[in-house]
Design a protein around this motif. Sequence first.
Motif, PDB file in Angstrom:
ATOM      1  N   VAL A 160       0.864  -1.177   0.000  1.00  0.00           N
ATOM      2  CA  VAL A 160       0.000   0.000   0.000  1.00  0.00           C
ATOM      3  C   VAL A 160       0.905   1.234   0.000  1.00  0.00           C
ATOM      4  O   VAL A 160       1.640   1.469   0.972  1.00  0.00           O
ATOM      5  CB  VAL A 160      -0.917   0.019   1.239  1.00  0.00           C
ATOM      6  N   PRO A 161       0.901   2.041  -1.052  1.00  0.00           N
ATOM      7  CA  PRO A 161       1.812   3.198  -1.135  1.00  0.00           C
ATOM      8  C   PRO A 161       1.322   4.373  -0.292  1.00  0.00           C
ATOM      9  O   PRO A 161       0.819   5.370  -0.797  1.00  0.00           O
ATOM     10  CB  PRO A 161       1.816   3.522  -2.628  1.00  0.00           C
ATOM     11  N   VAL A 162       1.478   4.281   1.029  1.00  0.00           N
ATOM     12  CA  VAL A 162       0.990   5.306   1.954  1.00  0.00           C
ATOM     13  C   VAL A 162       1.814   6.584   1.812  1.00  0.00           C
ATOM     14  O   VAL A 162       2.953   6.566   1.324  1.00  0.00           O
ATOM     15  CB  VAL A 162       1.054   4.804   3.408  1.00  0.00           C
ATOM     16  N   ASP A 163       1.235   7.712   2.274  1.00  0.00           N
ATOM     17  CA  ASP A 163       2.009   8.957   2.278  1.00  0.00           C
ATOM     18  C   ASP A 163       3.053   8.932   3.389  1.00  0.00           C
ATOM     19  O   ASP A 163       4.230   9.207   3.177  1.00  0.00           O
ATOM     20  CB  ASP A 163       1.093  10.180   2.380  1.00  0.00           C
ATOM     21  N   HIS A 164       2.625   8.605   4.606  1.00  0.00           N
ATOM     22  CA  HIS A 164       3.562   8.344   5.698  1.00  0.00           C
ATOM     23  C   HIS A 164       2.824   7.585   6.781  1.00  0.00           C
ATOM     24  O   HIS A 164       1.590   7.553   6.814  1.00  0.00           O
ATOM     25  CB  HIS A 164       4.178   9.639   6.248  1.00  0.00           C
ATOM     26  N   CYS A 165       3.588   6.958   7.670  1.00  0.00           N
ATOM     27  CA  CYS A 165       3.015   6.126   8.731  1.00  0.00           C
ATOM     28  C   CYS A 165       2.732   6.988   9.955  1.00  0.00           C
ATOM     29  O   CYS A 165       3.632   7.648  10.475  1.00  0.00           O
ATOM     30  CB  CYS A 165       3.981   4.993   9.081  1.00  0.00           C
ATOM     31  N   ARG A 166       1.476   6.960  10.428  1.00  0.00           N
ATOM     32  CA  ARG A 166       1.085   7.831  11.551  1.00  0.00           C
ATOM     33  C   ARG A 166       1.664   7.395  12.892  1.00  0.00           C
ATOM     34  O   ARG A 166       1.739   8.201  13.821  1.00  0.00           O
ATOM     35  CB  ARG A 166      -0.438   7.898  11.659  1.00  0.00           C
TER      36      ARG A 166
END
Length: 433
Positions: free
Chosen positions: A163-169
């Motif tokens: 999953v190409p997330v923007d960044h990990c919270r």
Amino acid sequence: MARPEGSGLAVGDEVDVEVTAFAHGGHGVARHEGQVLFVRHAVPGERVTARVTEIGSGARFVRADAVVVHVASPDRVKPPCPWAGPGACGGCDLQHVSLGGQRALKAGVVREQMARLAGLEVDVEVEPVPGDAGGLDWRTRVEFAVDAEGRAGLRRFRSHEVVPVDHCRIAAPGVDSLRVTERSWTGPDAVDAVAPSVGEPVAVEVPGGAVPDVVERVAATWSSADGPVSFEHDFAVSARGFWQVHPGAAATFLAAALEPLDVRPGERALDLYCGVGLFAAALSERVGPTGQVVAVEADRAAVERAERDLAAAGNVALVAARVDDAFGLPREERGRGRGRGRTRRPARSPLVPPRADVVVLDPPRTGAGAAVVRAVAAMRPRAVAYVACDPAALARDTATLLAQGYRLKSLRAFDAFPMTHHVECVAHFVPDA
């Protein structure tokens, strides 16, 4: 889609169910026409529409996602991460639950596992660990997967799909500063991002990238019979080696384990699964020059770092071996074919003493196992501290210790992995006399 024999459901089916419990592993538990469903993204007490995602072995259960919530729990919240939810990132199980609700669910799992596997009724609450921002921005080590196009992201639940997330919270700010998901990666299958407590964050390509050491500083205080104890130490850790990923975890677990042990000068201490020597270093200070610490670790790279770090102490012996091998315990080795393999019967390490005053165990998720626990009990220590990252493994090993004449004196649980189902426990055992 054809339904597996013995199951009334198939992958893709949607059914309305009542979620009645929370299972070890981060799932809500529900039933449909006698079929057990493990439902992600649900909270006990809710009525949801569950979409079947997988049929379990022998169709004894199915896995499902809650895709519609008809009756919500008071503990339900909007996930802080847009990538948390059905079909998305599989890293966080509980972003849809309030932080207090998460801790209550985890405490229930610890109580249930101890009752079911050890026969003990325990009263435990899950305590916060200093160093996160309301359950976010805490994870100091994150492995990002890289897809065929060179994009870094996180994997879907029980899948290799990225999953190409923007960044990990839940990633620490230092991890975010590396901008791993914004860069294109050619060659690696993964990128390990590390934000150590000392020095700059580093990104390591896997495979092929140079793996530097990073420095992790631990400062902890706890009480003893002689007054307050202060400990501060820097540890060299491989950027791909084991270290607690929550910034407050190492100090918290160290204090929780050593305070009830009340280690005394001149004692002999055993540190099993010692890693780079977190507990060994603190035990070395407590037993002093007239005492001894024997530390056992299978990862030779970690042992080499511990040897360099603790050489000046003069009272620490490092054993580079599996813990069961160090005790000389027979174990079966798997064969290449369908056969059972051969039984390995190693000689007990001459550095492992027949007796110890105190023992610390910090095993991997599978636990120490009955044979190792029996070997520890045979040393008749006056106290044992067990640091566990899996409550089921802790409960099984607790049952073995009880059978060997020990009792559980105290148990604490810590929320070192907010937004996930994981919970860390520190148990203290003494002879039942």
